[in-house]
Design a protein around this motif. Structure first.
Motif, PDB file in Angstrom:
ATOM      1  N   ASN A 151       0.825  -1.333   0.047  1.00 59.82           N
ATOM      2  CA  ASN A 151      -0.111  -0.109   0.102  1.00 59.82           C
ATOM      3  C   ASN A 151       0.705   1.376  -0.243  1.00 59.82           C
ATOM      4  O   ASN A 151       0.423   2.267  -0.385  1.00 59.82           O
ATOM      5  CB  ASN A 151      -0.981   0.026   1.205  1.00 59.82           C
ATOM      6  N   TYR A 152       2.050   1.179   0.732  1.00 59.13           N
ATOM      7  CA  TYR A 152       2.650   2.626   1.088  1.00 59.13           C
ATOM      8  C   TYR A 152       3.987   2.629   0.443  1.00 59.13           C
ATOM      9  O   TYR A 152       4.732   3.599   0.668  1.00 59.13           O
ATOM     10  CB  TYR A 152       2.643   2.665   2.432  1.00 59.13           C
ATOM     11  N   GLY A 153       4.563   1.514  -0.148  1.00 55.44           N
ATOM     12  CA  GLY A 153       5.782   1.456  -0.672  1.00 55.44           C
ATOM     13  C   GLY A 153       6.085   2.034  -2.118  1.00 55.44           C
ATOM     14  O   GLY A 153       4.785   2.422  -2.546  1.00 55.44           O
ATOM     15  N   ARG A 154       7.139   2.504  -2.405  1.00 58.63           N
ATOM     16  CA  ARG A 154       7.439   2.929  -3.775  1.00 58.63           C
ATOM     17  C   ARG A 154       7.156   1.919  -4.730  1.00 58.63           C
ATOM     18  O   ARG A 154       7.720   0.796  -4.735  1.00 58.63           O
ATOM     19  CB  ARG A 154       8.619   3.571  -3.802  1.00 58.63           C
ATOM     20  N   THR A 155       6.491   2.077  -5.815  1.00 56.81           N
ATOM     21  CA  THR A 155       6.207   0.955  -6.919  1.00 56.81           C
ATOM     22  C   THR A 155       7.539   0.773  -7.600  1.00 56.81           C
ATOM     23  O   THR A 155       7.884  -0.421  -8.235  1.00 56.81           O
ATOM     24  CB  THR A 155       5.164   1.207  -7.934  1.00 56.81           C
ATOM     25  N   CYS A 156       8.595   1.764  -7.795  1.00 57.35           N
ATOM     26  CA  CYS A 156       9.770   1.495  -8.433  1.00 57.35           C
ATOM     27  C   CYS A 156      10.926   1.152  -7.597  1.00 57.35           C
ATOM     28  O   CYS A 156      11.790   1.152  -8.153  1.00 57.35           O
ATOM     29  CB  CYS A 156      10.259   2.880  -9.298  1.00 57.35           C
ATOM     30  N   ARG A 157      10.591   0.633  -6.375  1.00 52.44           N
ATOM     31  CA  ARG A 157      11.712   0.097  -5.568  1.00 52.44           C
ATOM     32  C   ARG A 157      11.278  -1.483  -5.207  1.00 52.44           C
ATOM     33  O   ARG A 157      10.210  -2.108  -5.228  1.00 52.44           O
ATOM     34  CB  ARG A 157      11.655   0.683  -4.197  1.00 52.44           C
TER      35      ARG A 157
END
Length: 171
Positions: A138-144
């Motif tokens: 939910n809250y993490g970066r999608t590019c990481r």
């Protein structure tokens, strides 16, 4: 509420007080019904059905086996967590608000540039793995990419003593 309601003078004394009591009770009921939804907006006091609606509205999915208290806490914190999403410090604050002790490390030499390491105790990871995965989703970066590092604390005991090997054994 003021109980000194002034009513038309053509009513008798007993009729005036009866009508005033009825009007007061009616408006209290109206006020209660109008403020009911405001009380339901607080996830800690909302019924489970309303909590599910609030969760849907805020984009929170209930994890199988999740307690109602934890679900309500995640729904309550959804807005502030969404604001903090995407940064290292924000992710640490999200985990802290939910009661997890997680340290986020980024740009470590042994990892690729796009990997974040989440350091968590082994006991917390074993107990809260579905929550951690949901928070990252939910809250993490999608590019990481995220690497979970579970550690355990152990205690060791060392004894120090003097051993004398020069002493001969009596024959």
């Amino acid at each position: 509420m003021d109980n000194n309601i002034q009513l038309p003078t053509w009513l008798q004394e007993q009729d005036v007080s009866t009508l005033a009591a009825l009007a007061t009770d009616y408006w209290r009921q109206v006020e209660t019904q109008l403020t009911w939804w405001l009380q339901q907006q607080h996830s800690e006091t909302a019924s489970e059905a309303i909590l599910n609606l609030l969760a849907w509205e805020r984009g929170i999915n209930r994890i199988p086996g999740e307690s109602l208290d934890m679900f309500g806490k995640r729904v309550q914190l959804a807005h502030i967590n969404a604001i903090d999403a995407g940064s290292k410090q924000g992710l640490e604050r999200i985990f802290k608000r939910l009661g997890f002790g997680v340290v986020v490390n980024e740009r470590l030499p042994e990892f690729d540039w796009d990997q974040l390491q989440l350091a968590i105790s082994e006991a917390d990871f074993a107990e809260y793995q579905p929550f951690i995965m949901e928070i990252i989703e939910n809250y993490g970066r999608t590019c990481r990419r995220y690497v979970l590092n579970a550690s355990s604390n152990t205690t060791t005991v060392e004894a120090v003593g003097l051993v004398d090997f020069k002493k001969e054994v009596a024959k």
